[in-house]
Design an enzyme around this catalytic site. Structure first.
Site, PDB file in Angstrom:
ATOM      1  N   SER A   1       0.829  -1.206   0.000  1.00 24.01           N
ATOM      2  CA  SER A   1       0.000   0.000   0.000  1.00 24.01           C
ATOM      3  C   SER A   1       0.863   1.255   0.000  1.00 24.01           C
ATOM      4  O   SER A   1       0.556   2.231  -0.693  1.00 24.01           O
ATOM      5  CB  SER A   1      -0.910  -0.049   1.228  1.00 24.01           C
ATOM      6  OG  SER A   1      -1.599   1.156   1.369  1.00 24.01           O
TER       7      SER A   1
ATOM      8  N   LEU B   1       2.261   1.874  -3.455  1.00 19.79           N
ATOM      9  CA  LEU B   1       1.218   2.422  -4.329  1.00 19.79           C
ATOM     10  C   LEU B   1       0.929   3.885  -3.992  1.00 19.79           C
ATOM     11  O   LEU B   1       0.729   4.704  -4.892  1.00 19.79           O
ATOM     12  CB  LEU B   1      -0.067   1.592  -4.208  1.00 19.79           C
ATOM     13  CG  LEU B   1       0.007   0.199  -4.838  1.00 19.79           C
ATOM     14  CD1 LEU B   1      -1.305  -0.550  -4.634  1.00 19.79           C
ATOM     15  CD2 LEU B   1       0.323   0.282  -6.322  1.00 19.79           C
ATOM     16  N   HIS B   2       0.913   4.226  -2.691  1.00 18.46           N
ATOM     17  CA  HIS B   2       0.698   5.626  -2.299  1.00 18.46           C
ATOM     18  C   HIS B   2       1.777   6.519  -2.878  1.00 18.46           C
ATOM     19  O   HIS B   2       1.489   7.608  -3.383  1.00 18.46           O
ATOM     20  CB  HIS B   2       0.673   5.757  -0.769  1.00 18.46           C
ATOM     21  CG  HIS B   2      -0.682   5.601  -0.170  1.00 18.46           C
ATOM     22  ND1 HIS B   2      -1.273   4.378   0.013  1.00 18.46           N
ATOM     23  CD2 HIS B   2      -1.577   6.508   0.259  1.00 18.46           C
ATOM     24  CE1 HIS B   2      -2.461   4.540   0.552  1.00 18.46           C
ATOM     25  NE2 HIS B   2      -2.675   5.829   0.705  1.00 18.46           N
ATOM     26  N   GLU B   3       3.025   6.054  -2.771  1.00 14.58           N
ATOM     27  CA  GLU B   3       4.122   6.871  -3.276  1.00 14.58           C
ATOM     28  C   GLU B   3       3.996   7.056  -4.790  1.00 14.58           C
ATOM     29  O   GLU B   3       4.222   8.149  -5.312  1.00 14.58           O
ATOM     30  CB  GLU B   3       5.473   6.227  -2.914  1.00 14.58           C
ATOM     31  CG  GLU B   3       6.685   7.041  -3.293  1.00 14.58           C
ATOM     32  CD  GLU B   3       6.791   8.368  -2.529  1.00 14.58           C
ATOM     33  OE1 GLU B   3       6.437   8.394  -1.343  1.00 14.58           O
ATOM     34  OE2 GLU B   3       7.220   9.363  -3.145  1.00 14.58           O
TER      35      GLU B   3
ATOM     36  N   VAL C   1       1.160   9.602  -5.500  1.00 13.72           N
ATOM     37  CA  VAL C   1       1.418  11.000  -5.137  1.00 13.72           C
ATOM     38  C   VAL C   1       2.723  11.488  -5.756  1.00 13.72           C
ATOM     39  O   VAL C   1       2.787  12.591  -6.296  1.00 13.72           O
ATOM     40  CB  VAL C   1       1.445  11.172  -3.600  1.00 13.72           C
ATOM     41  CG1 VAL C   1       1.715  12.618  -3.225  1.00 13.72           C
ATOM     42  CG2 VAL C   1       0.128  10.714  -2.994  1.00 13.72           C
TER      43      VAL C   1
END
Lengths: 498, 498
Positions: A413, A416-418, A421
């Site tokens: 997760s 994927l966040h990195e 963003v």
């Protein structure tokens, strides 16, 4: 000063010691009507002698008081103070900056729109490839099944090996296909899409398709396994009987999954009977209104605060950075709540209604979370159920510990966040990764509070820790960092001079 | 990511149509222990097929949902946002002004303290005069009573006339005595006491004694009447039998009334059995702590806002005045709440405990008021019960309408407010008078809301109207006006340069 209350108090002659019967006889022994009149009408004489202090009683806020009074009025006061306080800040903001909202100021480059549009049509092509892969696998499975049935002796060791090698092949094909989709999108967005909004939307699309295809592959692998080599005691949910494998490998079935408001593939979903178009219109109205609100709030309130913070971050003045974080926290929270409602309530419900998708449990009451862990389990249920079904539970099944499986989930997760963003802002600085990955120690710290069974106090404490970590340090800090990194690299995102 | 939930969800194989019994047979028909294990342990194979979307269900914020979720978390969030928002304002204030708290800066003139002290001892002398007046009246009543008893024919017309003329004499004596006390104090404070705090305390003392003496005179008048000419059906509260007229006319009885936390005279009050000194100490600790808090809040936060508002009032810039009012409302509300608690809960309870005064109902839950009228009935019960007993009910008894009696009460109260605020600030500008007197139309407007029985919505509306009128427009506006008038007349209240 209502006369009804006044009368009853003043005529009671408030003595602590008198007995009700006695009072009546004293008032008028002969005529009970007169006696009743004496109770219901004000005393004619001796009006100034009434015993207003007739019994021992505590103040309602004292600990001597048997029951605490209601404090609902203070809740209303809080709402008013929040509204008034923010109304004041809005006046201040308008006096200081004037109107900052400007449609034409935004730097939507022609090339950005072209590239974004192209990718929007390119990504689904990889879904079509995924369909072809599964179709081939299904064809081969049909062949195997016929052979097994002819044998009538159950699956042989060779059959199982053949199944596994087919799966390895299918898995590789899917992985290459879908990772290509993600990699191309990421590469193009990082190097060729300047505007972060277009980049973010495109990148989201790619990540969602990436996740959906993985779910499609894993689910069909298990369905195929059950189709070829059913194991006793392990069964396929009854819901799927309407469309058993390999009948589900159709382009329309996959198309529905592509659009459906879920990341988890099921051959069959619970469906509603009809589309309520008024419901759809209301939800789309909400999406539109909230989007406009978010846009105004960002341009008018968030941007100036971010802008003003730049030199404070550069000079590493900690008190000022904290002050900026607190100032930013309110507006970022408001934007986040509006965005949450617009996406998870309004948009996903509208989409579900159009697709007659029955299960609308896209979130639970995360705002009451009594721990950080509870928040992650409830605020985004499509992602939560995805990782639980396709990562956490399978890893537990392979004998991993809860700890290791959770860490893996949060690691994936966080990556994927990195990507989501860092890539559109062209700054892979790891703050989004850390912000997600550091949830694990935070959950570990707040977890005991949840289990200590402290009753209401523990729940309140946990909820407050969740909100503070979420509101004050979570969102605004990440927003500030990426904004700072963007400004350091490109200067202003728009042409307007703030 | 707790495994317990995970297990139960993932192994339920979530079909909408299956019956519980059927599931068990399907899993393992022969052995129920194995069947139970299949439910409590994760599925070993086909882990990716679980139907996470197994039934039609609405989002919890949808109107389709049967029950609205709890929003307790948002209440917690509001508290946090308020704390964080004000923490930010405190940092901002400290950066802008530095520390403004300064004990020696205040301009307590030597003459102010002398005059204030002198008045503090002078005012009770008028109470002694009131005692002498009542003593003379009681002596005369004792004589009359002996005469009447000798006659044994009930009170004659001549007796009644004599009683009335005595009462007129007594009333005039009291009126002259006590009005002299108020007039002297008001004159001295207005012309010779510069510091508003000393002036306010002295003026409060005089007004309280004025009100108490009036209650003393009215109550004893009625008690004397009942003593001389008892009327059938009209009786004196049983509580007073412990100390019947004229035994109550003693210097110690009046002294107790002077100190007691009430404005209403009763020969006898409900008393507690003993003094809990720990209770007294706690309450006095609260008074001390809250007073210090109020002092810091005024000096550090209220004064700069008031100071900054001066030129905006002078230039009549309405938007800026509104902005200032909103900014002022928070701090003035906090100071008001602290002052309310310090006076009505802590101080009056401490005083009551020391005097073993039993009736501690100095206020009700005014914060839940559903109308402006309800607020005035509950926030200050000593004054409310005083006006109800000695003005409102007697006027109703004389045949006045509810409207006329209420207007009289608010008129008297408005005059007293203007004396209490205007005299110590040497500015009788009528804002306090109007602020009080305009409550009447406000009550008339919000009254229907209270009676319309709108249920929860009406109550909420009423409570919000009350808070807004009270918080945003009531306190801060009056404070701003008197501060402005003071500054216009004298310049800064203290020697410090802000």
């Amino acid at each position: 000063m209502d006369s009804a209350t006044a009368t009853s108090v003043e005529t009671s002659n408030g003595s602590v010691t008198h007995r009700p019967g006695q009072t009546l006889t004293e008032v008028e022994p002969a005529n009970s009507t007169t006696a009743q009149r004496a109770i219901t009408t004000p005393q004619r004489k001796y009006r100034h002698v009434a015993a207003v202090h007739s019994k021992v009683r505590p103040s309602c806020l004292s600990h001597d008081s048997t029951a605490a009074p209601s404090f609902i009025g203070f809740r209303n006061l809080m709402v008013i103070v929040l509204v008034a306080g923010n109304l004041r800040l809005m006046i201040e903001n308008l006096q200081k900056y004037g109107v900052l909202i400007c449609i034409r100021c935004h730097d939507y480059r022609r090339s950005d729109i072209m590239v974004g549009g192209l990718l929007y049509f390119l990504i689904p092509c990889h879904l079509f490839a995924a369909y072809l892969i599964e179709l081939a696998a299904a064809q081969q499975a049909r062949g195997s099944r016929t052979r097994i049935k002819d044998d009538d002796a159950g699956p042989s060791e060779a059959d199982k090996k053949a199944f596994h090698s087919t799966w390895v092949l299918v898995a590789w094909a899917h992985a290459i296909n879908v990772t290509l989709a993600l990699a191309i999108t990421t590469f193009v967005v990082y190097f060729h899409v300047h505007h972060p909004l277009i980049g973010t939307l495109t990148e989201f699309h790619a990540v969602i398709v990436w996740l959906k295809t993985a779910s499609y592959a894993f689910t069909n692998r298990d369905l195929r396994h059950a189709y070829l080599h059913p194991i006793k005691g392990e069964h396929i949910p009854e819901l799927y009987k309407e469309c058993p494998y390999p009948q589900n490998i159709t382009i329309s079935n996959l198309g529905y999954f592509w659009l459906a408001p879920t990341l988890v593939y099921q051959p069959v979903y619970p469906r509603t009977d009809k589309i309520r178009w008024s419901f759809v219109l209301k939800r789309l109205g909400e999406v539109f209104g909230l989007s406009a609100f978010i846009w105004v709030a960002s341009a008018q309130y968030a941007t100036p605060v971010l802008q003003n913070s730049l030199d404070k971050i550069a000079s590493l003045d900690l008190a000022s950075i904290l002050e900026r974080l607190l100032k930013l926290s309110t507006i970022s929270l408001v934007i986040w709540l509006a965005g949450f409602f617009a996406l998870f309530q309004s948009f996903l419900n509208a989409l579900a209604e159009i697709l007659r998708f029955g299960d609308r449990s896209f979130y639970d009451d995360w705002w009451n979370s009594e721990s950080v862990g509870a928040y992650w389990r409830t605020w985004n249920k499509p992602v939560y159920t995805y990782f639980k079904r396709h990562v956490y539970i399978p890893l537990l099944g392979r004998g991993w510990s809860h700890q290791a499986a959770s860490t893996t989930v949060f690691f994936v997760s966080a990556v994927l966040h990195e990507i989501l963003v860092g890539v559109p802002t062209h700054n892979i600085i790891g703050i989004a990764f850390l912000g997600m990955f550091l949830q694990l120690p935070l959950i570990a710290i707040t977890g005991p509070l949840e289990q200590m069974k402290l009753g209401q106090t523990g729940k309140l404490m946990g909820n407050i820790i969740f909100w503070v970590s979420f509101t004050v340090f979570g969102q605004p800090f990440a927003a500030l960092m990426y904004f700072y990194a963007w400004q350091a690299k490109y200067g202003s995102v728009s042409r307007q001079v703030v």
